[in-house]
Design a protein around this motif. Structure first.
Motif, PDB file in Angstrom:
ATOM      1  N   VAL A 221       0.824  -1.200   0.000  1.00 55.25           N
ATOM      2  CA  VAL A 221       0.000   0.000   0.000  1.00 55.25           C
ATOM      3  C   VAL A 221       0.862   1.256   0.000  1.00 55.25           C
ATOM      4  N   TRP A 222       1.876   1.268   0.865  1.00 57.75           N
ATOM      5  CA  TRP A 222       2.718   2.462   0.964  1.00 57.75           C
ATOM      6  C   TRP A 222       3.536   2.689  -0.293  1.00 57.75           C
ATOM      7  N   ARG A 223       3.945   1.596  -0.960  1.00 60.62           N
ATOM      8  CA  ARG A 223       4.750   1.743  -2.169  1.00 60.62           C
ATOM      9  C   ARG A 223       3.938   2.236  -3.358  1.00 60.62           C
ATOM     10  N   SER A 224       2.626   2.088  -3.302  1.00 61.23           N
ATOM     11  CA  SER A 224       1.792   2.566  -4.398  1.00 61.23           C
ATOM     12  C   SER A 224       1.560   4.068  -4.269  1.00 61.23           C
ATOM     13  N   THR A 225       1.468   4.717  -5.411  1.00 60.55           N
ATOM     14  CA  THR A 225       1.190   6.159  -5.406  1.00 60.55           C
ATOM     15  C   THR A 225      -0.131   6.455  -4.716  1.00 60.55           C
ATOM     16  N   GLN A 226      -1.123   5.604  -4.991  1.00 62.68           N
ATOM     17  CA  GLN A 226      -2.431   5.804  -4.382  1.00 62.68           C
ATOM     18  C   GLN A 226      -2.373   5.687  -2.872  1.00 62.68           C
ATOM     19  N   GLY A 227      -1.645   4.679  -2.389  1.00 61.21           N
ATOM     20  CA  GLY A 227      -1.561   4.477  -0.948  1.00 61.21           C
ATOM     21  C   GLY A 227      -0.890   5.640  -0.246  1.00 61.21           C
ATOM     22  N   ARG A 228       0.225   6.115  -0.809  1.00 70.07           N
ATOM     23  CA  ARG A 228       0.932   7.250  -0.194  1.00 70.07           C
ATOM     24  C   ARG A 228       0.075   8.506  -0.243  1.00 70.07           C
TER      25      ARG A 228
END
Length: 505
Positions: A221-228
């Motif tokens: 999640v954190w590595r995805s642009t959406q998650g960040r």
């Protein structure tokens, strides 16, 4: 055989129609605002307050609003620094009507992003109908009827943010949502809810080769642009609400606190659930929201954005908060429309029976075709939200446009104008709410309900209606002398029930 619509023609319509609906909606709301102003209607004292704030910002100066009390900085009442944009507009057109027209334009503007994304996801016919149903929705009409409030700035920002979210442009959604924290202190929690939806959606994307339960899932999640992006939006919203309520408002409030603590009763005892769920008026509000979301839209996680607003309203001990006929539901209307689109346009959460969440990195063959929607569910959803708007309109402000009396001047119009003119420009005046907004451009206005006001040059009252305290007043001069011992006042105007008393000693 039906001829295909040329691409250029469809593209032109997709640009023109949303703006045309926005302009039409703004025109209708402006018409109502002008008529309401001519009718001398004052649902509350808020228009006077915000007009005085705009007058201060136009100078420019700190937003000291004497209607709330001598030296009262309105940034200590609610956290709305974005209202500084009212200053330049008021400087050009110094009138309370300016704020009403500006609100009509802002609410109309919000129709453009909603209609645009609706046409894109549902097709031109259903998308246009949804745009009309949203533009005339009961929540927006309630805001127009209640006259100007700061949420007028929030509605188009939230509509634009949600339209960007539905298109999978999450950075744009974040940028549109970010200024909401400067509109009102509780809207930071609405922004945080949008961030939470982003994080949720990012976590439901397709697993990568390195994904695993627990920490691996969080890492993905954190590595995805959406998650960040979602995490940053969530933190941004919570941080600003905490800062505004815990630091800024108490620092600027004369009482050193947030004034609205006593309107909330969040004690976690056995009666909390009862207080939240009763009276039945609250359920009516919820059912209307579900109807505006086309019923099926209530299964979208975007309805999480309703929760902060509904929470403080339903926990609050003020009956005006609970219902559907004031401005409190205006910010919930873009959410309702977006939630409907989120589900019926093939972009609902898997737990709600829809396909995978939007992800612009997903292969094109796995995305829902633009304009297809979810077949019959899309049509049923649009029908439900349209029916909700139609059923509510006769009892909402726009229903009055069909009444001939709405277009006639009130019987006491001339007397009211005389009462306003009897207060000289630059004077100080203490008044009730009825002509308050009309007096602000020409005088320094105080409200008669506040203790501790300095003795004003003039006192203006409507003696045919009850004023503060809850009593009938027949003589403005005697009332003024009673409020300000040691002063003498004489009546200078008594017409049609409006009285103006001037200080003579």
């Amino acid at each position: 055989m039906v001829a295909a619509v040329p691409t250029t023609t469809r593209a032109r319509a997709d640009t023109v129609v949303p703006w045309a609906l926005a302009a039409g909606t703004a025109a209708v709301y402006t018409l109502f605002a002008v008529l309401q102003w001519r009718l001398l209607e004052s649902p509350s004292w808020d228009l006077g307050i915000f007009t005085q704030l705009a007058k201060a910002y136009a100078q420019p100066a700190a937003p000291v609003v004497t209607i709330k009390g001598e030296g009262f900085n309105l940034l200590g009442d609610h956290f709305h620094p974005l209202l500084v944009v009212l200053g330049p507009v008021y400087r050009l057109f110094p009138s309370g009507l300016t704020l009403l027209v500006l609100q009509a334009l802002l609410l109309g503007l919000s129709v453009q992003p909603v209609t645009s994304v609706a046409r894109e996801l549902l097709g031109p016919a259903r998308g246009t109908v949804l745009g009309v149903a949203y533009g005339l929705s009961w929540g927006l009409q309630g805001a127009v009827g209640a006259q100007f409030h700061e949420i007028a700035l929030a509605v188009p920002l939230l509509a634009a943010a949600l339209a960007a979210f539905l298109r999978g442009r999450w950075r744009a959604a974040a940028l549109w949502a970010a200024p909401l924290v400067l509109v009102k202190e509780d809207l930071g929690l609405t922004v945080a809810a949008l961030g939470a939806v982003m994080v949720w959606r990012a976590g439901r994307g397709r697993p990568g080769p390195e994904s695993s339960p627990g920490t691996g899932h969080l890492r993905r999640v954190w590595r995805s642009t959406q998650g960040r992006t979602g995490a940053l939006v969530l933190v941004w919203g919570v941080a600003w609400s905490v800062l505004a309520i815990g630091v800024v408002l108490p620092a600027l409030n004369p009482g050193g606190t947030w004034d609205y603590y006593d309107r909330l009763d969040p004690a976690a005892d056995a009666s909390l659930l009862v207080r939240v769920l009763t009276p039945g008026e609250k359920w009516v509000t919820v059912l209307l929201l579900v109807g505006s979301a086309g019923v099926v839209g209530a299964t979208s996680p975007l309805v999480w954005l309703w929760l902060p607003t509904l929470a403080w309203r339903f926990v609050g001990n003020v009956p005006f908060y609970w219902g559907w006929d004031w401005h409190y539901s205006a910010v919930l209307m873009p959410v309702a429309a977006a939630a409907l689109l989120d589900v019926v346009a093939g972009r609902g959460d898997r737990t709600a029976g829809g396909p995978a969440p939007p992800d612009r990195t997903e292969p094109a063959d796995r995305r829902a075709p633009p304009g297809t929607g979810a077949g019959g569910w899309a049509t049923l959803g649009v029908v439900a939200t349209t029916a909700t708007t139609l059923l509510m309109t006769p009892v909402m402000p726009l229903g009055r446009l069909a009444e001939p009396a709405t277009y006639a001047l009130p019987e006491r119009h001339d007397a009211a104008m005389a009462a306003i003119e009897a207060v000289p420009a630059g004077a100080t005046v203490e008044t009730d709410i009825y002509l308050m907004a009309y007096l602000v451009p020409r005088a320094q206005v105080y409200w008669v309900g506040n203790p501790g006001n300095p003795a004003p040059d003039y006192v203006q009252l409507d003696t045919l209606r009850r004023t503060w305290p809850d009593r009938d007043i027949t003589d403005a001069a005697s009332f003024a002398e009673e409020r300000h011992p040691g002063t003498d006042y004489a009546l200078v105007l008594d017409a049609g029930g409006f009285q103006v008393a001037r200080r003579v000693g």
